[in-house]
Write an enzyme that holds these catalytic residues in place. Structure first.
Site, PDB file in Angstrom:
ATOM      1  N   GLU A  10      -7.997  -1.361   4.780  1.00  0.00           N
ATOM      2  CA  GLU A  10      -8.621  -1.649   6.085  1.00  0.00           C
ATOM      3  C   GLU A  10      -7.551  -1.532   7.171  1.00  0.00           C
ATOM      4  O   GLU A  10      -6.441  -2.042   6.996  1.00  0.00           O
ATOM      5  CB  GLU A  10      -9.177  -3.078   6.105  1.00  0.00           C
ATOM      6  CG  GLU A  10     -10.459  -3.250   5.326  1.00  0.00           C
ATOM      7  CD  GLU A  10     -10.964  -4.696   5.354  1.00  0.00           C
ATOM      8  OE1 GLU A  10     -12.117  -4.902   5.713  1.00  0.00           O
ATOM      9  OE2 GLU A  10     -10.190  -5.610   5.020  1.00  0.00           O
ATOM     10  N   SER A  33      -4.726 -11.077   4.927  1.00  0.00           N
ATOM     11  CA  SER A  33      -6.116 -10.961   4.483  1.00  0.00           C
ATOM     12  C   SER A  33      -7.084 -11.495   5.519  1.00  0.00           C
ATOM     13  O   SER A  33      -8.286 -11.274   5.404  1.00  0.00           O
ATOM     14  CB  SER A  33      -6.333 -11.787   3.216  1.00  0.00           C
ATOM     15  OG  SER A  33      -5.518 -11.346   2.189  1.00  0.00           O
ATOM     16  N   HIS A  75      -4.486  -3.569   5.746  1.00  0.00           N
ATOM     17  CA  HIS A  75      -4.883  -4.479   4.678  1.00  0.00           C
ATOM     18  C   HIS A  75      -5.200  -3.730   3.376  1.00  0.00           C
ATOM     19  O   HIS A  75      -6.265  -3.135   3.238  1.00  0.00           O
ATOM     20  CB  HIS A  75      -6.095  -5.310   5.152  1.00  0.00           C
ATOM     21  CG  HIS A  75      -6.541  -6.324   4.166  1.00  0.00           C
ATOM     22  ND1 HIS A  75      -7.873  -6.555   3.888  1.00  0.00           N
ATOM     23  CD2 HIS A  75      -5.845  -7.148   3.361  1.00  0.00           C
ATOM     24  CE1 HIS A  75      -7.962  -7.502   2.973  1.00  0.00           C
ATOM     25  NE2 HIS A  75      -6.741  -7.869   2.640  1.00  0.00           N
ATOM     26  N   ASN A 135     -13.048  -9.184   3.023  1.00  0.00           N
ATOM     27  CA  ASN A 135     -12.947 -10.606   2.683  1.00  0.00           C
ATOM     28  C   ASN A 135     -13.980 -11.471   3.392  1.00  0.00           C
ATOM     29  O   ASN A 135     -14.315 -12.554   2.919  1.00  0.00           O
ATOM     30  CB  ASN A 135     -11.530 -11.119   2.973  1.00  0.00           C
ATOM     31  CG  ASN A 135     -10.567 -10.626   1.905  1.00  0.00           C
ATOM     32  OD1 ASN A 135     -10.976 -10.346   0.780  1.00  0.00           O
ATOM     33  ND2 ASN A 135      -9.308 -10.505   2.248  1.00  0.00           N
TER      34      ASN A 135
END
Ligand code: NAD
Length: 291
Positions: free
Chosen positions: A152, A119, A140, A190
């Site tokens: 991602e 992450s 991701h 994130n």
């Protein structure tokens, strides 16, 4: 490069979700974790999640059956030698991931690609812990992987074009949409989401609102489908804390300081839904705020 077999390391909430998505898309999947028991539970989770989708009419029974048959639990990383792609989705801890790559790489044929579902950690640094930085990148997935549309893709400094193109085609074949992010701490989603969650925890810590007030405020006041504290429990408070630490250290900016209350919950082992206690207590019929 044709992908037929996908290895997944780490069979927690994300690894099980990625295995589910890959198997439904027709790939053979090898799923690894630290013990037979964890793997048994992981398969039961995948079975349960697929059955729920069948009940909701989002998956047909035939696909569920064939997808489940395509997932093989493997206790040893040497089995990953059969895979065209291996996706690492173990605990968000750089030392754990490095140890996995050190054990994994000697078993893999030179052409096998490696992705990490981290992450927040540096893709370039993780790539350097493998024997094939040019065949390594960030892939991701979002949580829950079977339902969320986005993945991602993050290249490390050494990732070559053919690796990127192969991962792009592979992720697209899973029915997901891609957002390309540069290799900066926590990438795009994130980098934006976790500081918001951390701020919600500060809001609780400073007594500005209760757990319920904060979650209701963001659900009804900002139209978020889940309140930030509920979402933190869903992500896992250990994962939230490690992403904040990576942002704090990686960008050297005090605005990313992890809230001491988040640290306290993690130290208590109250990690959210996965341990049945976080900002809510999930042990009863209905979640009850813990503060
Ligand atoms: N939770 C989220 O919302 C989310 C979303 C996207 C990506 N991620 C990332 O996905 C990865 C996994 O997160 P998660 O939420 O599934 O965590 P989790 O705690 O649910 O699962 C992690 C799993 O890794 C296993 N593991 C630990 N060491 C291992 C080893 N040496 N070999 C094999 N397996 C090992 C653990 O036993 C556990 O089953 C992390 O990198 C995390 O940052 C998490």
């Amino acid at each position: 490069m044709e992908i037929r077999k996908v290895g997944i390391i780490g069979a927690g909430q994300m690894g099980t979700g990625i295995a589910h998505v890959c198997a439904v898309a027709g790939y053979d999947v090898l799923l690894n974790d630290v013990s037979e028991d964890v793997l048994k539970n992981a398969l039961a989770t995948i079975n349960g999640n697929m059955a729920r989708l069948v009940r909701k009419g989002k998956l047909d029974e035939e696909t569920r059956k064939s997808a489940l048959e395509r997932i093989r639990p493997v206790a040893d990383l040497s089995a990953m030698a059969e895979c065209d792609i291996v996706i690492e989705s173990a605990t968000e801890d750089e030392d754990i991931k490095r140890a996995i790559f050190a054990e994994l790489c000697p078993h893999l044929p030179p052409a096998t690609l490696i992705g990490t579902n981290t992450s927040s950690l540096s893709i370039t640094r993780l790539a350097a812990a493998t024997d094939r930085p040019e065949k390594f990148m960030g892939v991701h997935f979002m949580n829950p992987a079977p339902l969320m549309e986005l993945v991602e893709l993050i290249r490390g400094i050494a990732t070559d074009d053919s690796t990127f193109e192969t991962f792009k085609a592979f992720v697209t074949s899973l029915g997901k949409t891609i957002a390309v992010a540069e290799d900066f701490p926590a990438f795009i989603v994130n980098r934006i989401l976790l500081p918001m969650i951390n701020e919600a925890i500060y809001t609780l810590y400073e007594g500005v609102g209760t757990v319920e007030a904060i979650d209701t405020a963001m659900k009804l006041g900002a139209h978020h489908p889940m309140g930030p504290l509920e979402l933190a429990d869903f992500i896992g408070l250990d994962t939230c804390l490690s992403v904040m630490q990576v942002l704090y250290e990686g960008l050297a900016d005090s605005k990313y300081r992890p809230c001491p209350l988040l640290v306290k919950y993690v130290e208590a082992g109250w990690l959210g839904r996965k341990t049945k206690r976080g900002f809510y207590d999930y042990r009863g019929e209905k979640p009850v705020p813990t503060r």
